[in-house]
Motif scaffolding. Structure first.
Motif, PDB file in Angstrom:
ATOM      1  N   HIS A  38     -10.276  29.573   9.421  1.00  0.00           N
ATOM      2  CA  HIS A  38      -9.136  30.698  11.300  1.00  0.00           C
ATOM      3  C   HIS A  38     -10.154  32.225  11.343  1.00  0.00           C
ATOM      4  O   HIS A  38     -10.626  32.363  12.419  1.00  0.00           O
ATOM      5  N   GLN A  41     -13.229  31.307  13.608  1.00  0.00           N
ATOM      6  CA  GLN A  41     -12.640  30.655  14.505  1.00  0.00           C
ATOM      7  C   GLN A  41     -13.200  29.655  14.340  1.00  0.00           C
ATOM      8  O   GLN A  41     -13.629  28.735  15.570  1.00  0.00           O
ATOM      9  N   THR A  44      -8.186  26.638  16.658  1.00  0.00           N
ATOM     10  CA  THR A  44      -7.539  27.405  17.440  1.00  0.00           C
ATOM     11  C   THR A  44      -6.255  27.876  16.704  1.00  0.00           C
ATOM     12  O   THR A  44      -5.699  27.706  15.272  1.00  0.00           O
ATOM     13  N   GLN A  45      -6.006  29.400  17.614  1.00  0.00           N
ATOM     14  CA  GLN A  45      -4.754  29.839  16.917  1.00  0.00           C
ATOM     15  C   GLN A  45      -3.573  29.034  16.637  1.00  0.00           C
ATOM     16  O   GLN A  45      -3.140  29.106  15.715  1.00  0.00           O
ATOM     17  N   ASP A  46      -3.371  27.771  18.215  1.00  0.00           N
ATOM     18  CA  ASP A  46      -2.357  26.958  17.154  1.00  0.00           C
ATOM     19  C   ASP A  46      -2.707  26.124  16.713  1.00  0.00           C
ATOM     20  O   ASP A  46      -1.161  25.927  15.801  1.00  0.00           O
ATOM     21  N   GLU A  47      -3.774  25.352  16.283  1.00  0.00           N
ATOM     22  CA  GLU A  47      -3.551  25.041  14.256  1.00  0.00           C
ATOM     23  C   GLU A  47      -3.167  25.901  13.590  1.00  0.00           C
ATOM     24  O   GLU A  47      -3.100  25.735  12.667  1.00  0.00           O
TER      25      GLU A  47
END
Length: 71
Positions: A38, A41, A44-47
């Motif tokens: 994370h 990057q 994704t934020q959702d993952e």
């Protein structure tokens, strides 16, 4: 993403395989690896959020199992 297996498959996409020997330790290492992905990057934020929720839930389950053994 609903299961620990799903999280393992996400990590596998980045050639990250976790096996420490105890399920609770595996979950903790997976959480650390997820944090690194994370921060870089690469997911994704959702993952990230979905995977962290799964790991948190599984960690609680393992803690409850282990607390039952201590009694």
């Amino acid at each position: 993403m609903k299961t620990l297996y799903d999280v393992q498959q996400l990590l596998k996409k980045f050639n990250i395989y976790v096996y420490v020997g105890k399920r609770i330790w595996d979950i903790e290492v997976m959480a650390l690896e997820l944090d690194h992905l994370h921060q870089a990057q690469l997911i994704t934020q959702d993952e990230f959020i979905q995977a962290k929720l799964v790991l948190t839930q599984q960690h609680r389950i393992e803690e409850q199992k282990n607390n039952g053994r201590d009694l």
